[in-house]
Each structure stands twice: as C-alpha cells, then as structure tokens.
Motif scaffolding. Structure first.
Motif, PDB file in Angstrom:
ATOM      1  N   ARG A   9       0.802  -1.245   0.000  1.00 20.49           N
ATOM      2  CA  ARG A   9       0.000   0.000   0.000  1.00 20.49           C
ATOM      3  C   ARG A   9       0.827   1.285   0.000  1.00 20.49           C
ATOM      4  N   TRP A  10       2.157   1.186  -0.024  1.00 19.29           N
ATOM      5  CA  TRP A  10       2.972   2.412  -0.024  1.00 19.29           C
ATOM      6  C   TRP A  10       3.253   2.856  -1.465  1.00 19.29           C
ATOM      7  N   GLY A  11       4.192   3.746  -1.603  1.00 18.01           N
ATOM      8  CA  GLY A  11       4.435   4.384  -2.899  1.00 18.01           C
ATOM      9  C   GLY A  11       5.029   3.499  -3.970  1.00 18.01           C
ATOM     10  N   SER A  12       5.324   2.260  -3.626  1.00 17.74           N
ATOM     11  CA  SER A  12       5.810   1.308  -4.628  1.00 17.74           C
ATOM     12  C   SER A  12       4.665   0.717  -5.446  1.00 17.74           C
ATOM     13  N   GLN A  35      12.347  -1.848   8.282  1.00 16.81           N
ATOM     14  CA  GLN A  35      13.484  -1.990   7.351  1.00 16.81           C
ATOM     15  C   GLN A  35      13.673  -0.713   6.526  1.00 16.81           C
ATOM     16  N   VAL A  36      12.543  -0.109   6.127  1.00 21.37           N
ATOM     17  CA  VAL A  36      12.636   1.131   5.342  1.00 21.37           C
ATOM     18  C   VAL A  36      13.300   2.220   6.178  1.00 21.37           C
ATOM     19  N   ARG A  37      13.000   2.220   7.494  1.00 22.79           N
ATOM     20  CA  ARG A  37      13.508   3.299   8.367  1.00 22.79           C
ATOM     21  C   ARG A  37      14.931   3.035   8.863  1.00 22.79           C
ATOM     22  N   ASP A  38      15.501   1.879   8.489  1.00 21.87           N
ATOM     23  CA  ASP A  38      16.896   1.599   8.854  1.00 21.87           C
ATOM     24  C   ASP A  38      17.802   2.584   8.091  1.00 21.87           C
ATOM     25  N   GLY A  48      15.139   7.994   2.541  1.00 21.52           N
ATOM     26  CA  GLY A  48      14.622   6.774   3.179  1.00 21.52           C
ATOM     27  C   GLY A  48      13.198   6.468   2.761  1.00 21.52           C
ATOM     28  N   TYR A  49      12.851   6.829   1.524  1.00 22.77           N
ATOM     29  CA  TYR A  49      11.493   6.613   1.026  1.00 22.77           C
ATOM     30  C   TYR A  49      11.421   5.413   0.094  1.00 22.77           C
ATOM     31  N   ILE A  50      10.286   4.762   0.160  1.00 20.49           N
ATOM     32  CA  ILE A  50       9.841   3.808  -0.851  1.00 20.49           C
ATOM     33  C   ILE A  50       9.113   4.624  -1.911  1.00 20.49           C
ATOM     34  N   PRO A  51       9.221   4.361  -3.182  1.00 18.10           N
ATOM     35  CA  PRO A  51       9.843   3.211  -3.828  1.00 18.10           C
ATOM     36  C   PRO A  51      11.280   3.484  -4.265  1.00 18.10           C
ATOM     37  N   VAL A  52      11.980   2.349  -4.486  1.00 22.33           N
ATOM     38  CA  VAL A  52      13.283   2.362  -5.160  1.00 22.33           C
ATOM     39  C   VAL A  52      13.251   1.249  -6.204  1.00 22.33           C
ATOM     40  N   PHE A  62      15.331   6.454  -7.435  1.00 19.30           N
ATOM     41  CA  PHE A  62      14.367   6.805  -6.399  1.00 19.30           C
ATOM     42  C   PHE A  62      13.431   7.869  -6.961  1.00 19.30           C
ATOM     43  N   GLU A  63      12.394   8.206  -6.223  1.00 15.99           N
ATOM     44  CA  GLU A  63      11.300   9.106  -6.621  1.00 15.99           C
ATOM     45  C   GLU A  63      10.340   8.362  -7.565  1.00 15.99           C
ATOM     46  N   SER A  64       9.126   8.207  -7.066  1.00 14.22           N
ATOM     47  CA  SER A  64       8.125   7.416  -7.783  1.00 14.22           C
ATOM     48  C   SER A  64       7.846   7.927  -9.197  1.00 14.22           C
ATOM     49  N   ALA A  65       7.778   9.252  -9.369  1.00 14.26           N
ATOM     50  CA  ALA A  65       7.468   9.789 -10.708  1.00 14.26           C
ATOM     51  C   ALA A  65       8.585   9.432 -11.691  1.00 14.26           C
ATOM     52  N   VAL A 103       0.187  16.419  -5.775  1.00 12.56           N
ATOM     53  CA  VAL A 103      -0.798  15.575  -5.080  1.00 12.56           C
ATOM     54  C   VAL A 103      -0.120  14.690  -4.027  1.00 12.56           C
ATOM     55  N   TYR A 104       0.968  14.026  -4.410  1.00 15.30           N
ATOM     56  CA  TYR A 104       1.622  13.086  -3.483  1.00 15.30           C
ATOM     57  C   TYR A 104       2.074  13.793  -2.196  1.00 15.30           C
ATOM     58  N   PRO A 105       2.813  14.929  -2.288  1.00 12.54           N
ATOM     59  CA  PRO A 105       3.238  15.572  -1.032  1.00 12.54           C
ATOM     60  C   PRO A 105       2.082  16.118  -0.202  1.00 12.54           C
ATOM     61  N   ILE A 107      -0.877  14.717   0.074  1.00 10.92           N
ATOM     62  CA  ILE A 107      -1.432  13.561   0.791  1.00 10.92           C
ATOM     63  C   ILE A 107      -0.489  13.170   1.937  1.00 10.92           C
ATOM     64  N   ASN A 108       0.815  13.197   1.673  1.00 16.73           N
ATOM     65  CA  ASN A 108       1.786  12.903   2.743  1.00 16.73           C
ATOM     66  C   ASN A 108       1.617  13.870   3.914  1.00 16.73           C
ATOM     67  N   LEU A 109       1.369  15.119   3.594  1.00 22.15           N
ATOM     68  CA  LEU A 109       1.200  16.128   4.645  1.00 22.15           C
ATOM     69  C   LEU A 109      -0.011  15.787   5.521  1.00 22.15           C
ATOM     70  N   LEU A 162      -1.878   4.739 -13.982  1.00 20.87           N
ATOM     71  CA  LEU A 162      -1.564   3.852 -12.850  1.00 20.87           C
ATOM     72  C   LEU A 162      -1.054   4.672 -11.666  1.00 20.87           C
ATOM     73  N   TYR A 163      -0.303   5.715 -11.975  1.00 24.41           N
ATOM     74  CA  TYR A 163       0.222   6.597 -10.924  1.00 24.41           C
ATOM     75  C   TYR A 163      -0.931   7.350 -10.248  1.00 24.41           C
ATOM     76  N   LEU A 164      -1.839   7.857 -11.078  1.00 26.05           N
ATOM     77  CA  LEU A 164      -3.013   8.554 -10.534  1.00 26.05           C
ATOM     78  C   LEU A 164      -3.820   7.603  -9.643  1.00 26.05           C
ATOM     79  N   VAL A 169      -6.146   5.976  -3.944  1.00 20.51           N
ATOM     80  CA  VAL A 169      -6.496   5.027  -2.868  1.00 20.51           C
ATOM     81  C   VAL A 169      -6.058   5.546  -1.500  1.00 20.51           C
ATOM     82  N   TRP A 170      -5.165   6.512  -1.503  1.00 20.75           N
ATOM     83  CA  TRP A 170      -4.732   7.093  -0.222  1.00 20.75           C
ATOM     84  C   TRP A 170      -5.547   8.300   0.198  1.00 20.75           C
ATOM     85  N   GLU A 171      -6.390   8.770  -0.687  1.00 24.03           N
ATOM     86  CA  GLU A 171      -7.039  10.055  -0.436  1.00 24.03           C
ATOM     87  C   GLU A 171      -7.659  10.089   0.958  1.00 24.03           C
TER      88      GLU A 171
HETATM   89  N1  LIG Z   1       8.686  11.960  -3.235  1.00 28.93           N
HETATM   90  C1  LIG Z   1       8.716  10.565  -2.903  1.00 28.93           C
HETATM   91  C2  LIG Z   1       7.756  10.301  -1.743  1.00 28.93           C
HETATM   92  C3  LIG Z   1       7.766   8.837  -1.338  1.00 28.93           C
HETATM   93  C4  LIG Z   1       7.097   8.606   0.007  1.00 28.93           C
HETATM   94  O1  LIG Z   1       6.551   9.519   0.639  1.00 28.93           O
HETATM   95  N2  LIG Z   1       7.127   7.339   0.421  1.00 28.93           N
HETATM   96  C5  LIG Z   1       6.602   6.992   1.736  1.00 28.93           C
HETATM   97  C6  LIG Z   1       5.593   5.853   1.628  1.00 28.93           C
HETATM   98  S1  LIG Z   1       4.189   6.276   0.643  1.00 28.93           S
HETATM   99  C7  LIG Z   1       7.733   6.447   2.593  1.00 28.93           C
HETATM  100  O2  LIG Z   1       8.555   5.692   2.118  1.00 28.93           O
HETATM  101  N3  LIG Z   1       7.780   6.844   3.875  1.00 28.93           N
HETATM  102  C8  LIG Z   1       8.826   6.416   4.755  1.00 28.93           C
HETATM  103  C9  LIG Z   1       8.352   6.246   6.155  1.00 28.93           C
HETATM  104  O3  LIG Z   1       7.151   6.413   6.434  1.00 28.93           O
HETATM  105  O4  LIG Z   1       9.189   5.904   6.967  1.00 28.93           O
HETATM  106  C10 LIG Z   1       8.350   9.713  -4.116  1.00 28.93           C
HETATM  107  O5  LIG Z   1       7.528  10.166  -4.906  1.00 28.93           O
HETATM  108  O6  LIG Z   1       8.925   8.616  -4.277  1.00 28.93           O
END
Ligand SMILES: N[C@@H](CCC(=O)N[C@@H](CS)C(=O)NCC(=O)O)C(=O)O
Length: 213
Positions: A9-12, A35-38, A48-52, A62-65, A103-105, A107-109, A162-164, A169-171
């Motif tokens: 369900r994350w950005g991957s 593991q992601v936060r290691d 330290g963000y997914i996806p890679v 890195f960076e989903s876009a 949109v992505y940032p 939603i993250n906010l 697919l990106y949209l 789904v996170w809205e």
């Molecule tokens: N700008 C980045 C944002 C990626 C992002 O925010 N990923 C989140 C998951 S949706 C993440 O890995 N967060 C790390 C965490 O919560 O520790 C991208 O588009 O790849």
C-alpha cells in the motif's frame, strides 16, 4: 532484472502496477516499515522513502514519478508512454510531474501532519487543510478527464493513469468521498481495477476494491 523495493500500500504500488502491465522480468523485495527506516536504506533512497527501483548494473532510481517515467519509456513496445519528443509525451510528463510534485506531497502532509505541527490541535488543522487541498488538486485532474478522458492521455491508457490510481487510494478523508466528488476519476479507477493483468498485484496491496466495499 529489475528489483522493486516494495511495501504493501505504499508508494511502490504505482511502479508495481506498471511492472505487471509491462510484463517485464522483475523481483519484488518486500520490506517492513522498520526496514525502510533503517539508516542503511538511505544508501539507496536519500530520504529513506519507498519506492526504489534497482537496475542490473546496481544503480538505484528513487522518486516514484521518475521510476514511472523511466519504466514506461524504457519499454516503448509496450505502449505505456508516448514517444519522447511528441506533444503527447509532453502531456505525459506534465501530468506525472503534477501528480508527483503536488498531489503526493499534499497527501503525505495529511498523513504526517504531526511532523508539521507542535500540538495535536495544530496537527488537526494541518491535516484538514492538506485534505481539502488534495481535493482541490484532484478537481484539476477531474477537469482534465472530463475534457480529454477517459484516461489522462485521452483514449491512450498509460503509466500516468496507474500513478493517478495509486494516489486516489490514499485520499484522505476518503476514497469514496473522492469518487462521489469526481466521477471521471471514479470511472478511471474502476477501469484500472478491471484490468486482468493487475488482478494479483491489486490484491497483494489490498486495493482491489474501493475502501469499505
Ligand atoms: N517523493 C517521494 C515520496 C515517497 C514517500 O513519501 N514514500 C513513503 C511511503 S508512501 C515512505 O517511504 N515513507 C517512509 C516512512 O514512512 O518511513 C516519491 O515520490 O517517491
């Protein structure tokens, strides 16, 4: 072979859907949030963000876009991105950048409002304002689909759709509210969910149906 660093369900999700649609060889490296936060993971992903997405030569995107554009453009025979240099490719880049940079940032906010506020009260304000702003941004996407749909590039399904879909789904405050407000986005999401190649991957991320249905 590609390696996708993946969390349910994350950005991957966007790149994962795209790899399935492309039908190219890849492996999914499923990770836990711990593991992601290691700190070691920052060797691959600076924040330290997914996806890679790791390539055979060991380099990591890195960076989903960027991953979405890279994959679709690297396999032109699959038809999931217009040819570079064409007006359609310009629109493809513009909409993926719009989604990834706005949109992505937002939603993250909304999800991480505590990190942008010094009390629970101000966090609630940040969450609410970010939620409202994300709906304003989706309204812009809806307008595009009403004029040019059913997909972001008109009749041409692409990696941008697919990106949209991933972002919808996170809205927050909710996917169902978004669908009621933006019927063309709802129709696009239903079409994505109906794509046979995506059935297993949608289930793997638990997004094969709209929330609460
Ligand atoms: N700008 C980045 C944002 C990626 C992002 O925010 N990923 C989140 C998951 S949706 C993440 O890995 N967060 C790390 C965490 O919560 O520790 C991208 O588009 O790849």
């Amino acid at each position: 072979m590609y390696t996708l660093y993946n969390v349910r369900r994350w950005g991957s999700m966007g790149p994962h859907f795209l790899l399935e649609e492309l039908g190219v060889p890849y492996q999914s490296f499923w990770m836990t949030p711990e593991q992601v936060r290691d700190p070691d993971f920052r060797e691959l992903s600076p924040l330290g963000y997914i996806p890679v997405l790791k390539l055979d030569d060991g380099s990591a995107i890195f960076e989903s876009a960027a991953i979405q554009v890279f994959l679709a453009t690297a396999h032109p025979d699959r038809g999931l991105a217009p040819s570079p240099g064409t007006p359609d490719h310009g629109q493809f880049l513009a909409w993926i950048a719009f989604l990834g940079a706005n949109v992505y940032p937002t939603i993250n906010l909304a999800y991480q409002s505590e990190g942008f506020a010094d009390s629970e009260e101000t966090a609630a304000v940040v969450r609410s304002k970010a939620g409202k702003h994300s709906l304003d941004l989706f309204d812009i996407v809806e307008k595009r689909l009403v004029r040019e749909g059913p997909w972001l590039l008109g009749e041409h399904f692409s990696a941008a759709d697919l990106y949209l879909f991933m972002l919808t789904v996170w809205e927050t405050p909710g996917e169902r509210l978004l669908h009621a407000r933006c019927p063309s986005i709802a129709a696009l999401c239903a079409s994505v969910r109906g794509r046979p190649k995506l059935r297993a991957v949608l289930e793997a991320h638990g997004v094969d149906r709209p929330e609460g249905t």
